[in-house]
Design an enzyme around this catalytic site. Structure first.
Site, PDB file in Angstrom:
ATOM      1  N   HIS A  33     100.747  35.789 -38.079  1.00  9.40           N
ATOM      2  CA  HIS A  33     101.271  34.649 -37.305  1.00  9.40           C
ATOM      3  C   HIS A  33     100.614  33.359 -37.774  1.00  9.40           C
ATOM      4  O   HIS A  33      99.442  33.333 -38.155  1.00  9.40           O
ATOM      5  CB  HIS A  33     101.093  34.854 -35.799  1.00  9.40           C
ATOM      6  CG  HIS A  33      99.678  34.967 -35.324  1.00  9.40           C
ATOM      7  ND1 HIS A  33      98.905  33.870 -34.988  1.00  9.40           N
ATOM      8  CD2 HIS A  33      98.883  36.042 -35.114  1.00  9.40           C
ATOM      9  CE1 HIS A  33      97.713  34.275 -34.585  1.00  9.40           C
ATOM     10  NE2 HIS A  33      97.663  35.590 -34.660  1.00  9.40           N
ATOM     11  N   GLU A  89     102.370  33.849 -31.418  1.00 11.02           N
ATOM     12  CA  GLU A  89     101.584  35.005 -30.986  1.00 11.02           C
ATOM     13  C   GLU A  89     100.506  34.604 -29.988  1.00 11.02           C
ATOM     14  O   GLU A  89     100.291  35.281 -28.980  1.00 11.02           O
ATOM     15  CB  GLU A  89     100.964  35.697 -32.199  1.00 11.02           C
ATOM     16  CG  GLU A  89     100.368  37.079 -31.908  1.00 11.02           C
ATOM     17  CD  GLU A  89      98.945  37.037 -31.393  1.00 11.02           C
ATOM     18  OE1 GLU A  89      98.481  38.027 -30.797  1.00 11.02           O
ATOM     19  OE2 GLU A  89      98.270  35.994 -31.580  1.00 11.02           O
ATOM     20  N   GLU A  90      99.797  33.506 -30.274  1.00 13.06           N
ATOM     21  CA  GLU A  90      98.715  33.094 -29.383  1.00 13.06           C
ATOM     22  C   GLU A  90      99.240  32.652 -28.025  1.00 13.06           C
ATOM     23  O   GLU A  90      98.503  32.683 -27.029  1.00 13.06           O
ATOM     24  CB  GLU A  90      97.901  31.968 -30.024  1.00 13.06           C
ATOM     25  CG  GLU A  90      97.266  32.304 -31.362  1.00 13.06           C
ATOM     26  CD  GLU A  90      96.147  33.332 -31.265  1.00 13.06           C
ATOM     27  OE1 GLU A  90      95.961  33.926 -30.180  1.00 13.06           O
ATOM     28  OE2 GLU A  90      95.465  33.568 -32.274  1.00 13.06           O
ATOM     29  N   ASP A 107      92.087  33.638 -37.698  1.00 15.79           N
ATOM     30  CA  ASP A 107      93.131  34.151 -36.799  1.00 15.79           C
ATOM     31  C   ASP A 107      94.268  33.131 -36.673  1.00 15.79           C
ATOM     32  O   ASP A 107      94.189  32.222 -35.875  1.00 15.79           O
ATOM     33  CB  ASP A 107      92.492  34.419 -35.435  1.00 15.79           C
ATOM     34  CG  ASP A 107      93.445  35.045 -34.435  1.00 15.79           C
ATOM     35  OD1 ASP A 107      94.511  35.538 -34.844  1.00 15.79           O
ATOM     36  OD2 ASP A 107      93.124  35.019 -33.238  1.00 15.79           O
ATOM     37  N   HIS A 110      89.300  32.462 -31.546  1.00 22.15           N
ATOM     38  CA  HIS A 110      89.553  31.874 -30.225  1.00 22.15           C
ATOM     39  C   HIS A 110      88.397  31.006 -29.734  1.00 22.15           C
ATOM     40  O   HIS A 110      88.495  30.417 -28.667  1.00 22.15           O
ATOM     41  CB  HIS A 110      89.861  32.934 -29.156  1.00 22.15           C
ATOM     42  CG  HIS A 110      91.129  33.676 -29.378  1.00 22.15           C
ATOM     43  ND1 HIS A 110      91.824  34.304 -28.358  1.00 22.15           N
ATOM     44  CD2 HIS A 110      91.861  33.910 -30.496  1.00 22.15           C
ATOM     45  CE1 HIS A 110      92.902  34.885 -28.838  1.00 22.15           C
ATOM     46  NE2 HIS A 110      92.944  34.664 -30.149  1.00 22.15           N
ATOM     47  N   ASP A 131     100.711  30.423 -35.844  1.00 23.50           N
ATOM     48  CA  ASP A 131     100.242  29.575 -34.750  1.00 23.50           C
ATOM     49  C   ASP A 131      98.785  29.893 -34.447  1.00 23.50           C
ATOM     50  O   ASP A 131      98.271  30.953 -34.835  1.00 23.50           O
ATOM     51  CB  ASP A 131     101.102  29.769 -33.503  1.00 23.50           C
ATOM     52  CG  ASP A 131     100.957  31.160 -32.900  1.00 23.50           C
ATOM     53  OD1 ASP A 131     101.124  32.141 -33.646  1.00 23.50           O
ATOM     54  OD2 ASP A 131     100.649  31.273 -31.692  1.00 23.50           O
TER      55      ASP A 131
END
Length: 463
Positions: A100, A168-169, A133, A433, A102
């Site tokens: 992903h 996704e996030e 990520d 994150h 995003d």
């Protein structure tokens, strides 16, 4: 006298040569603040999708490269994803490569040691939001495909579908509709989800289990309106008192969940020390871990409950007032094998049964995603383990992951015959994150080489 390189050796050499360009392209992607959450500029997500599309087109191997989205409901559409496909030839399998583009919001920017959207290299790591990520996952796919094309030419026989999601996030809200609408293009024999981690910076891993997630907002109300804490405190329960008492019932004295109906999985875990936990999680010596059993069983195979947000008067705005209402976000990780909806229902029943003082409870924004257990008996897992061993020079470890990738359940539902492999480019210090997210460059290099070697193995396999 020189000897001709074998196909795997040629692919390995091409993969190693592809790493610098892949890292440069990763830097370009990291500079785009592609946050798909409400309140952020969706044009940046669209810009990110366009950049990924350009990278896919530059490979020169796909029959079609498009930016697509899907409907969330009658009024809203999801964020743009990139979908590229090429058909298999001569009886070869098709592989679907997922990542992903995003990223998570930055959070408190003052906690970053360098600007979050300016990729910065320090001590063998690239720092930046999305550097690990999952824009590194995007570039592992692109880099591996570049290497395969360089080594074998663009007319290799392997079928490839590249699916780079854009939300996704933010919860993958249009993921299932996207799969249904594009099922023919996405259908594959093997699916590689590059959104997980590794055992450590030098040891690769195959993720064989993921916890599910049950997330919801709980609102606790005890008063019709705010009242003076001096005039009525001691006789009138305020919402904050009720919320604190209620939340405290969720855990036992060891800090483990104390909710009837939450299951746990009985499975062995490899050795993992408290010292390693403290190092990887940033747990100070004076703070004790929570839970019981082996440390990895607590993270991989048992549920956990976390309060991730709270709406209440801030410290700066505190006054001598009894709060009538408090809202909290509760995020529960669900043991692999248990339905996330079942876990949510157990949590709701527990909270209703333990509501103090007759407090009124409201549950909203419920989001449930099931965990995942990998079938490790297929040939794709065998090929992946061999490719990882060759790419890293170390045998891979089968791991569980305490986090959740709920959309994998959608992949299983839509493509039940596909073999799903969950891999990744992160090491335990990636801090996905969190502030100062980073990518370990050596891990990325090994991951790219391993994926290129897997592609070569599949291109040589006849179904």
């Amino acid at each position: 006298m020189t000897s001709e390189l074998s196909r795997p050796q040629t692919v390995r050499a091409a993969a190693l040569a592809a790493v610098p360009a892949a890292l440069a392209d990763l830097g370009t992607l990291v500079r785009i603040p592609s946050i798909a959450f409400p309140g952020f500029d969706p044009a940046e997500v669209a810009r990110s999708a366009a950049a990924v599309k350009e990278l896919a087109e530059g490979l020169g191997i796909f029959d079609r490269v498009e930016i697509r989205d899907a409907a969330i409901d009658d009024t809203e559409r999801g964020m743009p994803a990139v979908l590229a496909t090429r058909a298999p030839r001569n009886g070869r399998p098709t592989i679907l490569l997922y990542a992903h583009h995003d990223v998570q919001p930055v959070g408190d920017e003052t906690l970053w040691d360098s600007p979050p959207f300016e990729p910065t290299v320090r001590d063998g790591r690239i720092y930046g939001r999305g550097a690990a990520d999952d824009k590194a996952g995007v570039m592992a796919h692109i880099g591996a495909l570049r290497a395969l094309t360089e080594a074998l030419g663009p007319d290799f026989d392997l079928g490839v579908a590249l699916f780079i999601e854009g939300e996704e996030e933010a919860g993958s809200r249009s993921f299932a509709p996207f799969l249904r609408e594009n099922a023919d293009a996405l259908r594959a024999d093997v699916i590689v989800v590059a959104d997980s981690g590794n055992w450590d910076a030098t040891t690769p891993a195959v993720t064989v289990s993921l916890r599910g997630n049950a997330r919801f907002t709980l609102t606790v109300r005890t008063l019709e309106h705010a009242s003076h804490s001096g005039m009525f405190g001691g006789a009138v329960p305020d919402a904050m008192m009720a919320t604190i008492k209620l939340l405290s019932t969720l855990w036992d004295a060891d800090g483990a969940p104390a909710v009837a109906g939450l299951a746990q999985r009985d499975a062995d875990t490899p050795p993992y020390s408290e010292e390693t936990l403290r190092d990887e999680a940033g747990l100070p010596d004076e703070v004790a871990p929570v839970g019981t059993g082996t440390i990895l069983s607590r993270i991989w195979n048992k549920p956990s409950i976390t309060v991730t947000g709270i709406d209440a008067p801030s410290v700066a705005n505190a006054s001598n007032t009894l709060s009538p209402e408090v809202s909290v976000v509760i995020s529960a990780r669900v043991a692999p094998g248990q339905s996330a909806r079942e876990a949510y229902e157990a949590l709701e029943a527990h909270l209703r049964a333990h509501a103090p003082f007759g407090a009124e409870l409201t549950f909203s924004a419920v989001d449930c995603g099931d965990g995942f257990l990998v079938d490790t008996s297929g040939w794709a897992v065998t090929d992946a383990r061999a490719a990882l061993a060759d790419g890293y020079g170390v045998d891979p470890v089968d791991i569980g992951v305490g986090g959740s990738i709920p959309f994998i359940a959608d992949l299983v539902d839509e493509f039940p015959a596909a073999q799903i492999l969950v891999t990744g480019v992160e090491d335990p210090h990636a801090r996905a994150h969190s502030p100062n997210e980073s990518l370990h460059i050596e891990t990325f290099r090994n991951a790219l080489v391993s994926e290129a070697l897997l592609l070569e193995r599949l291109d040589a396999r006849t179904l």
